[in-house]
Scaffold this motif. Structure first.
Motif, PDB file in Angstrom:
ATOM      1  N   VAL A   5      11.543 -13.790 -15.664  1.00  0.00           N
ATOM      2  CA  VAL A   5      11.017 -13.573 -14.316  1.00  0.00           C
ATOM      3  C   VAL A   5      10.058 -12.388 -14.375  1.00  0.00           C
ATOM      4  N   ASN A  16      13.087  -7.693  -4.639  1.00  0.00           N
ATOM      5  CA  ASN A  16      12.925  -8.291  -3.321  1.00  0.00           C
ATOM      6  C   ASN A  16      13.617  -9.658  -3.286  1.00  0.00           C
ATOM      7  N   PRO A  17      13.828 -10.224  -2.116  1.00  0.00           N
ATOM      8  CA  PRO A  17      14.542 -11.507  -2.008  1.00  0.00           C
ATOM      9  C   PRO A  17      13.910 -12.651  -2.801  1.00  0.00           C
ATOM     10  N   ASN A  18      12.591 -12.708  -2.890  1.00  0.00           N
ATOM     11  CA  ASN A  18      11.937 -13.774  -3.665  1.00  0.00           C
ATOM     12  C   ASN A  18      12.227 -13.646  -5.149  1.00  0.00           C
ATOM     13  N   GLU A  19      12.250 -12.424  -5.665  1.00  0.00           N
ATOM     14  CA  GLU A  19      12.580 -12.199  -7.070  1.00  0.00           C
ATOM     15  C   GLU A  19      14.035 -12.579  -7.347  1.00  0.00           C
ATOM     16  N   LEU A  50      15.770 -14.834  -5.732  1.00  0.00           N
ATOM     17  CA  LEU A  50      15.816 -16.294  -5.700  1.00  0.00           C
ATOM     18  C   LEU A  50      15.331 -16.873  -7.025  1.00  0.00           C
ATOM     19  N   GLU A  51      14.255 -16.309  -7.571  1.00  0.00           N
ATOM     20  CA  GLU A  51      13.742 -16.788  -8.853  1.00  0.00           C
ATOM     21  C   GLU A  51      14.755 -16.559  -9.978  1.00  0.00           C
TER      22      GLU A  51
END
Length: 106
Positions: A51, A88-91, A93-94
């Motif tokens: 990631v 952050n939330p997107n990281e 999720l990834e």
């Protein structure tokens, strides 16, 4: 420390010959241990399970980096040297998607 916190920690080498002080992201914790994925600034060696994250004031990283989701260790909390920041939330999720792929949980 909740999932997504980035710690500075003595992270073991995969051959257990030693360790290196480096950033790592918390994947889970219990009363005495953290389960972590290590972070490296060697972004030229990225693979499909890594990631990519940009350095910023929230994550506390000094360079753009990659989270090596295939490099996971459980270590005693006493090895943590401090909190650098948070993903952050997107990281997050990834990371979850990569871990599901690694462990064939899709």
């Amino acid at each position: 420390m909740p999932k997504g916190d980035i710690l500075l920690i003595s992270f073991p080498f995969t051959d257990l010959s030693g360790n290196k002080l480096r950033p790592a992201v918390v994947l889970s914790e219990n009363h005495s241990d953290y389960t972590l994925a290590f972070i490296t600034s060697q972004v030229d060696h990225i693979d499909r399970y890594d990631v990519f994250i940009l350095m910023n004031k929230n994550n506390g990283l000094k360079k753009n980096s990659i989270i090596k989701t295939t490099k996971i260790a459980t270590v005693n909390k006493s090895l943590a040297k401090g909190l650098l920041g948070k993903l952050n939330p997107n990281e997050l999720l990834e990371i979850d998607l990569k871990l599901k792929a690694i462990f064939d949980l899709l």
